[in-house]
Design an enzyme around this catalytic site. Structure first.
Site, mmCIF file in Angstrom:
data_model
loop_
_atom_site.group_PDB
_atom_site.id
_atom_site.type_symbol
_atom_site.label_atom_id
_atom_site.label_comp_id
_atom_site.label_asym_id
_atom_site.label_seq_id
_atom_site.Cartn_x
_atom_site.Cartn_y
_atom_site.Cartn_z
ATOM 1 N N ASP A 153 0.589 -0.950 0.262
ATOM 2 C CA ASP A 153 -0.680 0.030 0.089
ATOM 3 C C ASP A 153 0.659 1.406 0.137
ATOM 4 O O ASP A 153 1.348 2.464 1.078
ATOM 5 C CB ASP A 153 -0.871 0.353 0.868
ATOM 6 C CG ASP A 153 -2.036 1.119 1.213
ATOM 7 O OD1 ASP A 153 -1.540 2.810 0.668
ATOM 8 O OD2 ASP A 153 -2.495 0.896 2.261
ATOM 9 N N ALA A 154 0.856 2.190 -0.905
ATOM 10 C CA ALA A 154 2.269 2.808 -1.071
ATOM 11 C C ALA A 154 1.961 4.367 -0.657
ATOM 12 O O ALA A 154 2.983 4.689 0.630
ATOM 13 C CB ALA A 154 2.330 3.417 -2.087
ATOM 14 N N GLU A 179 29.413 0.333 2.027
ATOM 15 C CA GLU A 179 28.950 -1.116 1.700
ATOM 16 C C GLU A 179 29.127 -1.718 1.264
ATOM 17 O O GLU A 179 28.324 -2.628 1.077
ATOM 18 C CB GLU A 179 28.727 -1.062 3.629
ATOM 19 C CG GLU A 179 26.886 -0.321 3.202
ATOM 20 C CD GLU A 179 25.827 -0.318 4.272
ATOM 21 O OE1 GLU A 179 24.979 -1.840 4.001
ATOM 22 O OE2 GLU A 179 25.803 0.471 5.505
ATOM 23 N N CYS A 214 26.721 1.781 7.659
ATOM 24 C CA CYS A 214 25.833 3.729 7.113
ATOM 25 C C CYS A 214 26.888 4.690 7.735
ATOM 26 O O CYS A 214 26.903 5.990 7.614
ATOM 27 C CB CYS A 214 24.736 3.634 7.733
ATOM 28 S SG CYS A 214 23.548 2.766 6.345
ATOM 29 N N THR A 268 16.725 -3.285 15.541
ATOM 30 C CA THR A 268 16.871 -1.754 14.368
ATOM 31 C C THR A 268 16.552 -0.456 14.894
ATOM 32 O O THR A 268 17.572 0.653 14.994
ATOM 33 C CB THR A 268 17.172 -1.305 12.993
ATOM 34 O OG1 THR A 268 15.534 -0.951 12.943
ATOM 35 C CG2 THR A 268 16.985 -2.913 11.753
ATOM 36 N N HIS A 271 22.020 11.057 10.821
ATOM 37 C CA HIS A 271 21.814 9.409 9.669
ATOM 38 C C HIS A 271 20.133 9.539 9.647
ATOM 39 O O HIS A 271 19.446 9.211 10.819
ATOM 40 C CB HIS A 271 22.406 8.644 10.532
ATOM 41 C CG HIS A 271 21.769 7.227 9.367
ATOM 42 N ND1 HIS A 271 22.416 7.465 7.890
ATOM 43 C CD2 HIS A 271 21.288 6.075 9.840
ATOM 44 C CE1 HIS A 271 22.038 6.104 7.792
ATOM 45 N NE2 HIS A 271 21.279 5.033 8.248
ATOM 46 N N LYS A 275 11.564 9.015 8.905
ATOM 47 C CA LYS A 275 10.876 9.156 10.764
ATOM 48 C C LYS A 275 11.749 9.115 11.612
ATOM 49 O O LYS A 275 11.960 9.253 12.595
ATOM 50 C CB LYS A 275 10.047 7.506 10.335
ATOM 51 C CG LYS A 275 8.640 7.781 11.154
ATOM 52 C CD LYS A 275 7.979 6.817 11.431
ATOM 53 C CE LYS A 275 6.813 6.478 12.117
ATOM 54 N NZ LYS A 275 5.682 5.124 11.792
ATOM 55 N N ARG A 328 12.010 12.040 14.788
ATOM 56 C CA ARG A 328 11.934 11.317 15.990
ATOM 57 C C ARG A 328 12.844 11.673 16.779
ATOM 58 O O ARG A 328 12.792 11.570 18.359
ATOM 59 C CB ARG A 328 12.231 10.317 16.139
ATOM 60 C CG ARG A 328 10.754 9.520 17.441
ATOM 61 C CD ARG A 328 10.491 8.310 17.728
ATOM 62 N NE ARG A 328 9.961 7.660 18.814
ATOM 63 C CZ ARG A 328 10.336 6.462 19.144
ATOM 64 N NH1 ARG A 328 11.149 5.333 18.600
ATOM 65 N NH2 ARG A 328 10.414 6.639 20.529
ATOM 66 N N ASN A 384 17.953 6.403 1.110
ATOM 67 C CA ASN A 384 19.153 6.274 2.642
ATOM 68 C C ASN A 384 20.015 5.488 1.560
ATOM 69 O O ASN A 384 20.220 4.562 0.689
ATOM 70 C CB ASN A 384 18.645 5.421 3.240
ATOM 71 C CG ASN A 384 19.918 4.794 4.266
ATOM 72 O OD1 ASN A 384 20.777 5.558 4.688
ATOM 73 N ND2 ASN A 384 19.464 3.941 5.257
ATOM 74 N N SER A 388 25.521 0.645 11.557
ATOM 75 C CA SER A 388 25.234 -0.797 12.471
ATOM 76 C C SER A 388 25.954 -1.769 12.332
ATOM 77 O O SER A 388 26.590 -1.525 12.226
ATOM 78 C CB SER A 388 23.790 -1.173 10.941
ATOM 79 O OG SER A 388 22.460 -0.696 11.227
#
Lengths: 137, 342
Positions: free
Chosen positions: B28-29, B80, B112, B201, B234, B239, B243, B266, B296
């Site tokens: 669902d786009a 990476e 990253c 994550t 980063h 989202k 946050r 990203n 990570s």
């Protein structure tokens, strides 16, 4: 192309380094060891800026087929692809791919600039050959 | 004081919309766009990889710096997706930007944050006097398996910085790191695509490392969030950085100029560095920038940067113009460009 030959061509492929005749000032790309005009043997390196104009071009929609996968030299390009003869600002002409554009936008006389891209992979296990392609500017 | 002398960025021209990836997998786009905070992502050309992206960015940085290639003592590229497992990307970059043979290089890898790790080493080289100028940065053609949620964000691009003690446009007032052994995202040897711990994550990985590193930095230099004109975190999606900024007390106004993820996705090792490049493109003398990367595995590098009076000479708004210069491609073409379809 064998690894030593790829290595030898790095200055030409990465940085458009050709030759200049110290006697008659004639410029050459690709590299020549003898001046075609005056026969001078002491040619010096000359770095071209990487700007030029499209002299002519072609769009290949059906490249040579390789159904058995015998060719291990895999060009880094999609089909169709565009190849142009480009006249560098400094004079010499070279042949290169035109990338990053809609083919309808390619026209004779348009200005192009050099970009650094993958040219060919020598199979999944072989070396990657990098070098010049051009885009419209 | 060591700092950024010049910067260069590169974003491939191709884009794919969230709608086209969602259509291929029955997603669902609208929900995905809302959930991830992105609308489209950059895609490399079929002939582009980390080396070509780093070369283009490094050529722009060197041109903007007006330095001679002879003045560069080291090249450190983080990624990476280095094209070779054995054969350094740095040698390709060094030769393609016209360095002779009197420089050193090694490739960096830390998910990253490999690019910011390279910048810390570059700053140390400059401060110690081991080199006048060092090229450091991050570039990636990010991998994601078809159908993995990562596929909506994994993008291509990079940014390269010249670090030195002279002709500085942004001083690195301080940089420090917060590091732990946290397996939130990984790629095993000879595997094509990364694996990850899903929701793991988030809290113990991204949020913990970024908040701890940023707090440590601000305590060390005695700053508060309101002392910064810009903050870049980063950007694995739209989202998380929004946050984490809120958790740390930063506002949307402080982070918005560096949030390139919303338009290009990203770019892994290029992610926070392209955000920094976008901010440097518009920053004014005396302004203060906070940068905290995340890699990570896991770690965060935090930087306190102060813009100098020389900045205007280098500003070209290059990131913004590259974001706007785009060609949309279909999902099958995206699969071809990223090597998933022969």
């Amino acid at each position: 192309m064998a690894v030593p030959k790829i290595w030898r061509k790095i200055p030409e492929y990465y940085n458009l380094i050709g030759r200049q005749c110290p006697e008659c000032k004639e410029l050459y790309f690709p590299v020549r060891d003898v001046c075609k005009k005056c026969g001078c043997l002491e040619m010096t390196d000359y770095k071209f800026e990487g700007k030029g104009q499209i002299v002519t071009f072609t769009i290949t929609r059906t490249p040579i087929s390789d159904p058995e996968g015998e060719n291990t030299e895999i060009p880094a390009r999609d089909v169709p692809y565009a190849v142009a003869v480009i006249k560098l600002e400094e004079g010499p002409m070279l042949t290169a791919e035109i990338v990053d554009c809609n083919f309808e936008d390619i026209e004779i006389g348009k200005n192009v600039e050099v970009v650094f891209r993958k040219i060919m992979e020598h199979g999944a296990k072989g070396v990657i050959q990098y070098g010049y392609k051009f885009r419209l500017c | 004081m060591a700092g950024i002398v010049a910067w260069g960025s590169y974003i491939p021209r191709y884009r794919i919309k969230v709608e086209d990836i969602a259509a291929a997998h029955g997603g669902d786009a609208e929900q995905i766009k809302l959930g991830l905070g992105i609308t489209e992502k950059s895609v490399p050309g079929i002939d582009e990889d980390t080396a070509t992206i780093a070369v283009e960015a490094a050529r722009r940085a060197l041109k903007s710096s007006k330095l001679s290639p002879k003045e560069i003592g080291a090249v450190y590229i983080g990624s990476e997706s280095h094209p070779y497992a054995v054969k350094p990307t740095g040698t390709i970059v060094g030769t393609a930007i016209g360095l002779s043979n009197d420089y050193t290089t090694a490739d960096f890898e830390f998910a990253c944050k490999a690019g910011t790790a390279a910048m810390q080493v570059a700053a140390a080289w400059a401060r110690s006097g081991m080199a006048d100028y060092v090229i450091a940065g991050g570039a990636d053609t990010a991998q994601a398996a078809p159908g993995d949620p990562l596929e909506y964000t994994a993008a291509a691009g990079g940014a390269v910085f010249i670090i030195g003690e002279e002709n500085v446009v942004a001083e690195i007032n301080q940089t420090l790191s917060f590091t732990s052994d946290t397996p939130d995202f990984w790629r095993r040897k000879e595997q094509k695509y990364p694996g990850h711990g899903g929701a793991f994550t988030g809290e113990p990985a991204y949020y913990r490392h970024i908040t701890e590193a940023t707090k440590m930095l601000m305590k060390d230099v005695g700053t508060k969030p309101e002392d910064y004109d810009y903050a870049v975190f980063h950007q694995p999606n739209g989202k998380f950085p929004a946050r984490v900024a809120k958790l740390l007390g930063f506002t949307e106004e402080q982070i918005a100029p560096g949030m390139v993820v919303r338009k290009i996705g990203n770019t892994y090792s290029g992610s926070s560095l392209l955000g920094l490049a976008a901010v440097l493109d518009i920053a004014k003398p005396g302004q203060r920038i906070l940068l905290t990367s995340y890699g990570s595995g896991a770690g965060s590098d935090s930087f306190d940067l102060i813009v100098t009076g020389r900045i205007a000479d280098r500003q070209t708004k290059s990131v913004e113009s590259q974001i706007n210069d785009k060609v949309y491609i279909s999902y099958p073409k995206y699969l071809k460009n990223t090597g998933k379809l022969a």
